[in-house]
Design an enzyme around this catalytic site. Structure first.
Site, PDB file in Angstrom:
ATOM      1  CB  CYS A   1      11.736   4.023  43.139  1.00 33.29           C
ATOM      2  SG  CYS A   1      10.197   3.421  43.810  1.00 33.29           S
TER       3      CYS A   1
ATOM      4  CG  HIS B   1      14.793   5.976  45.226  1.00 38.46           C
ATOM      5  ND1 HIS B   1      13.690   6.688  45.609  1.00 38.46           N
ATOM      6  CD2 HIS B   1      14.493   4.666  45.421  1.00 38.46           C
ATOM      7  CE1 HIS B   1      12.753   5.838  46.029  1.00 38.46           C
ATOM      8  NE2 HIS B   1      13.220   4.602  45.921  1.00 38.46           N
TER       9      HIS B   1
ATOM     10  CG  ASP C   1      19.268   8.716  48.789  1.00 35.87           C
ATOM     11  OD1 ASP C   1      19.283   8.003  49.805  1.00 35.87           O
ATOM     12  OD2 ASP C   1      18.494   8.538  47.836  1.00 35.87           O
TER      13      ASP C   1
ATOM     14  CD  GLN D   1      19.364   0.591  48.885  1.00 35.58           C
ATOM     15  OE1 GLN D   1      19.897  -0.390  49.396  1.00 35.58           O
ATOM     16  NE2 GLN D   1      18.062   0.669  48.721  1.00 35.58           N
TER      17      GLN D   1
ATOM     18  CE  LYS E   1      15.593   1.882  51.392  1.00 35.66           C
ATOM     19  NZ  LYS E   1      14.769   1.042  50.521  1.00 35.66           N
TER      20      LYS E   1
HETATM   21  N1  7TS Z   1      16.927   6.538  48.160  1.00 37.63           N
HETATM   22  C1  7TS Z   1      17.384   5.320  47.847  1.00 37.63           C
HETATM   23  C2  7TS Z   1      18.756   5.170  47.278  1.00 37.63           C
HETATM   24  C3  7TS Z   1      16.574   4.210  48.069  1.00 37.63           C
HETATM   25  O1  7TS Z   1      17.032   3.003  47.764  1.00 37.63           O
HETATM   26  C4  7TS Z   1      15.279   4.382  48.612  1.00 37.63           C
HETATM   27  C5  7TS Z   1      14.335   3.226  48.800  1.00 37.63           C
HETATM   28  C6  7TS Z   1      14.875   5.681  48.950  1.00 37.63           C
HETATM   29  C7  7TS Z   1      15.727   6.729  48.698  1.00 37.63           C
HETATM   30  C8  7TS Z   1      13.553   5.958  49.583  1.00 37.63           C
HETATM   31  O2  7TS Z   1      13.536   5.436  50.867  1.00 37.63           O
HETATM   32  P1  7TS Z   1      12.184   5.389  51.701  1.00 37.63           P
HETATM   33  O3  7TS Z   1      12.548   4.602  52.912  1.00 37.63           O
HETATM   34  O4  7TS Z   1      11.823   6.790  52.025  1.00 37.63           O
HETATM   35  O5  7TS Z   1      11.173   4.713  50.835  1.00 37.63           O
HETATM   36  N2  7TS Z   1      14.570   2.148  47.932  1.00 37.63           N
HETATM   37  C9  7TS Z   1      13.757   1.093  47.713  1.00 37.63           C
HETATM   38  C10 7TS Z   1      14.096   0.047  46.842  1.00 37.63           C
HETATM   39  O6  7TS Z   1      15.155  -0.026  46.249  1.00 37.63           O
HETATM   40  N3  7TS Z   1      13.078  -0.838  46.814  1.00 37.63           N
HETATM   41  O7  7TS Z   1      12.129  -0.404  47.643  1.00 37.63           O
HETATM   42  C11 7TS Z   1      12.533   0.797  48.204  1.00 37.63           C
END
Ligand code: 7TS
Length: 406
Positions: free
Chosen positions: A364, A123, A200, A203, A226
């Site tokens: 992303c 990501h 990370d 997910q 999530k």
């Molecule tokens: N890493 C992964 C694997 C992610 O899927 C996401 C967010 C992030 C980092 C960043 O997380 P945040 O909570 O700091 O934004 N992924 C997604 C997505 O797949 N669609 O919207 C956000």
């Protein structure tokens, strides 16, 4: 399997509605998932009964709020089996956690010519903070390649570990492909050369049970939103010795022991990294989400969602002009796909017109799109409240789209 799906669905009030005169089918869980009444009520009750600022007050509400906030830390510690509460830092989310590590651990440990190793399925939040650090330090970002199934090419990853590698930072489960990486093998290979590993877990954490001691990762980061918890709260787990050695992140209240105009000294872990008034109520809400997940059981969630993924994948493979993007042997409950002759954004818009929420875009993960030579994908991502019937609705709607526009 025997999964209490009716009971689970009843816990999520938002799912009861109709969108465009059809029952809502919510399949955008990888972006953010919905919240059970247990979490919503917990936050509401906290504001009604217990709210105050924390850590500084002698009055009853401040003590009560502090207790609830710190209880959430203990719940998260137990949930990922960390050794101590000192290893659980509350942050805004995965993005802030990775930036915190880049700005503290990274600034202290990365020098000119050093290397940081990531994978081609990250990501943007596990790419850009390292690019910024590398630019500042004259360091080099190395990227381990993936294959057409969306799997890490492990041998090439291992070959990229060098004497200059100072950090390995990889996604546990890819948001764009669903791939679950062989993280134990990755960690063992990095540790053989004394290189710390950041996972990370944004997910992975809602889909499987995670034990940071068993994994032996050095950092593990994830977002509450999530994980059936509110947005604006996330977790940075770090091994205590590493966190102790890292310089502070933001300066301000709560993160200090003493302040004079000549010099300040810092609070012990975990407060050293939590400057200012934090997101108190949502942290308490994260604790409630963890309670909820413990009650259902993460292994049960994983088994049920695996059934959903297998079912959806089999159905998707029967649709001729549907191309699955990411068909790794080890996968979590994400189905990314394209349709011949229909742009993913149009798929998303047309599915919305029959009440189905999916995501269309680059997720992303632009380098993943480049690798598969697609501008975007459509992505259905599943949570524990989804059903095979909903997958049937999705597949029928996709078939209908192809019949009309394909
Ligand atoms: N890493 C992964 C694997 C992610 O899927 C996401 C967010 C992030 C980092 C960043 O997380 P945040 O909570 O700091 O934004 N992924 C997604 C997505 O797949 N669609 O919207 C956000």
């Amino acid at each position: 399997m025997n999964f209490p799906i009716d009971k689970i669905r009843a816990d999520f009030p938002i799912l009861e509605q109709q969108i465009r005169n059809k029952p809502l089918v919510y399949l955008d869980n990888a972006a953010s998932c919905q919240k059970p009444s247990q979490v919503i009520d917990c936050i509401s009750n906290f504001y009604r009964q217990d709210y105050s600022n924390i850590h500084r007050g002698v009055h009853t509400l401040s003590q009560r709020a502090t207790d609830k906030y710190e209880q959430a830390r203990t719940k998260v510690k137990d949930f990922i089996n960390a050794e101590s509460e000192k290893e659980i830092i509350f942050v805004r989310g995965t993005t802030e956690a990775i930036n915190l590590i880049a700005q503290t651990f990274g600034k202290a440990n990365i020098r000119e010519g050093d290397e940081i190793l990531i994978t081609a399925m990250e990501h943007h939040s596990n790419i850009v903070p390292w690019q910024m650090l590398c630019e500042e330090k004259g360091a080099v970002l190395k990227v381990a390649p993936i294959n057409k199934l969306g799997e890490l090419i492990y041998d090439e990853f291992e070959a990229l570990i060098s004497d200059k590698t100072k950090l390995v930072s990889v996604v546990h489960m890819s948001n764009a492909l669903g791939t679950v990486n062989p993280v134990k093998k990755i960690i063992a290979a990095a540790h053989a050369k004394n290189i710390p590993v950041l996972l990370d877990g944004a997910q992975a954490i809602p889909h499987m049970s995670v034990d940071v001691q068993e994994l032996d990762c050095d950092f593990y980061v994830f977002s509450g939103h999530k994980l059936y918890a509110p947005s604006g709260i996330g977790v940075l787990y770090g091994k205590q010795a590493l966190l102790e050695a890292m310089p502070a992140y933001q300066g301000g209240g709560d993160m200090i022991r003493t302040v004079t105009f000549e010099k300040s000294t810092y609070a012990p872990l975990p407060h050293k990294f939590e400057a200012g008034t934090p997101n108190i109520a949502d942290t308490v809400g994260l604790g409630a989400a963890v309670d909820y997940l413990n009650e259902v059981g993460m292994d049960t969630v994983a088994a049920y969602e695996h059934e959903l993924l297998v079912y959806a994948t089999e159905k998707a493979k029967q649709i001729k002009s549907l191309n699955i993007i990411g068909d790794a042997a080890e996968k979590g409950a994400i189905l990314s796909f394209t349709l011949d002759n229909i742009h993913p954004h149009d798929i998303g818009t047309m599915l919305d017109s029959v009440g189905i929420a999916i995501r269309a875009g680059h997720h992303c993960a632009m380098p993943v799109m480049d690798f598969f030579e697609v501008p975007a994908t459509a992505r259905a991502s599943f949570a524990m409240y989804n059903t095979k019937e909903e997958i049937d609705v999705l597949m029928e709607a996709i078939q209908e789209l192809i019949n009309i526009f394909g």
